[in-house]
Design an enzyme around this catalytic site. Structure first.
Site, PDB file in Angstrom:
ATOM      1  N   ASP A   7       0.960  -1.334  -0.106  1.00  0.00           N
ATOM      2  CA  ASP A   7      -0.053  -0.041   0.077  1.00  0.00           C
ATOM      3  C   ASP A   7       0.866   1.225   0.123  1.00  0.00           C
ATOM      4  OD1 ASP A   7      -2.599   1.207   0.168  1.00  0.00           O
ATOM      5  OD2 ASP A   7      -1.815   2.053   2.110  1.00  0.00           O
ATOM      6  N   GLU A   9       1.063   5.735   0.457  1.00  0.00           N
ATOM      7  CA  GLU A   9       0.345   6.936   0.850  1.00  0.00           C
ATOM      8  C   GLU A   9       1.142   8.163   0.100  1.00  0.00           C
ATOM      9  OE1 GLU A   9      -2.402   6.949   2.631  1.00  0.00           O
ATOM     10  OE2 GLU A   9      -2.396   5.171   3.501  1.00  0.00           O
ATOM     11  N   HIS A  57      -3.847  10.508   6.070  1.00  0.00           N
ATOM     12  CA  HIS A  57      -2.429   9.666   6.703  1.00  0.00           C
ATOM     13  C   HIS A  57      -1.944  10.438   7.828  1.00  0.00           C
ATOM     14  CE1 HIS A  57      -0.194  12.371   4.293  1.00  0.00           C
ATOM     15  NE2 HIS A  57      -0.470  11.991   2.928  1.00  0.00           N
ATOM     16  N   HIS A 150      -4.904   6.261   7.955  1.00  0.00           N
ATOM     17  CA  HIS A 150      -4.293   5.332   7.139  1.00  0.00           C
ATOM     18  C   HIS A 150      -2.864   5.402   7.251  1.00  0.00           C
ATOM     19  CE1 HIS A 150      -7.842   5.378   3.804  1.00  0.00           C
ATOM     20  NE2 HIS A 150      -7.930   5.701   4.921  1.00  0.00           N
ATOM     21  N   ASP A 155      -2.018  -0.787   6.364  1.00  0.00           N
ATOM     22  CA  ASP A 155      -3.011  -1.072   5.693  1.00  0.00           C
ATOM     23  C   ASP A 155      -2.777  -2.437   4.730  1.00  0.00           C
ATOM     24  OD1 ASP A 155      -4.536   0.981   6.560  1.00  0.00           O
ATOM     25  OD2 ASP A 155      -4.551   2.163   4.653  1.00  0.00           O
TER      26      ASP A 155
END
Length: 235
Positions: A7, A9, A57, A150, A155
């Site tokens: 994942d 960000e 985030h 997040h 995640d």
């Protein structure tokens, strides 16, 4: 089979308009089992952090400006990824940012043939249902209470559990169970094993519990029944 669940960000939604990747979290699975090997990094985006992205985030530019630039640690990331398939939720988004960063430093983009998108898998399994990571965690009973904001590695850890469930959950290994079934066992065409009857290991015998109603309970029940007007069993 080696797969990497990952994942990212970012500073926004589109690398083509100048948005950058600021965090990546990767988790290794072999044969759909987590190995414990992970890769996690923050990156200095060399630009500002929009407030809308920071609200998602929690990564501020003051925090990120002390982190290395992507180019400084890209080789470490690529070594961890190897030639494994890469699994992400709405994978086109994450692939877009990762490949954008690679292209900026003159490295070959990762082939889209390696992409596995869990949104696409979930759409086939649960047509019409909500497909966000939160929604799928709820559907499969995956605890996400520690997910306040997040985070790429967090995640990825949640997605790894969702990915297993989307591919059959704890039943994944049942198709292999026939090979290891005890003598006399049989398996159906779906791979489910019907074990042969066998004597259970010796265990201390537990006396059966008494479940019969007491005389007092029977008397109260009789009184209750007698008080029901126009009972159908009286006709």
């Amino acid at each position: 089979m080696r797969e990497i669940i990952f994942d990212t960000e970012t500073t926004g939604l589109d690398p083509k308009t100048g948005d950058r990747m600021v965090e990546i979290g990767c988790l290794e699975m072999i044969d759909r089992v987590e190995t414990g090997n992970t890769y996690h990094a923050y990156y200095n985006p060399e630009r500002d952090m929009p407030s809308a992205a920071e609200a998602v985030h929690g990564l501020s530019i003051s925090f990120l400006e002390t982190k290395p630039k992507f180019a400084e640690t890209a080789d470490e990331l690529l070594e961890f990824l190897g030639d494994a398939s890469l699994v992400a939720h709405n994978a086109g988004f994450d692939f877009g940012f990762l490949n954008s960063e690679l292209e900026k430093i003159g490295k070959e983009p990762i082939s889209m043939d390696r992409m596995i998108d869990t949104v696409a898998i979930a759409r086939k399994r649960h047509p019409g249902a909500k497909l966000s990571l939160d929604a799928l965690c709820t559907r499969y009973g995956i605890d996400r209470s520690h997910r306040v904001k997040h985070g790429a590695l967090l995640d990825a850890e949640l997605l790894a559990q969702v990915y297993v469930e989307l591919n059959g959950g704890r039943q994944i290994g049942l198709e292999l169970a026939a090979d290891a079934a005890p003598s006399g066992a049989s398996s159906d065409t779906a791979g489910f094993v019907t074990p042969a009857l066998s004597k259970r290991p010796d265990k201390p015998r537990r006396e059966p519990r008494v479940h019969a109603a007491s005389p007092q309970e029977l008397a109260r029940h009789k009184e209750f029944i007698a008080g029901i007007k126009d009972a159908i069993w009286a006709h």
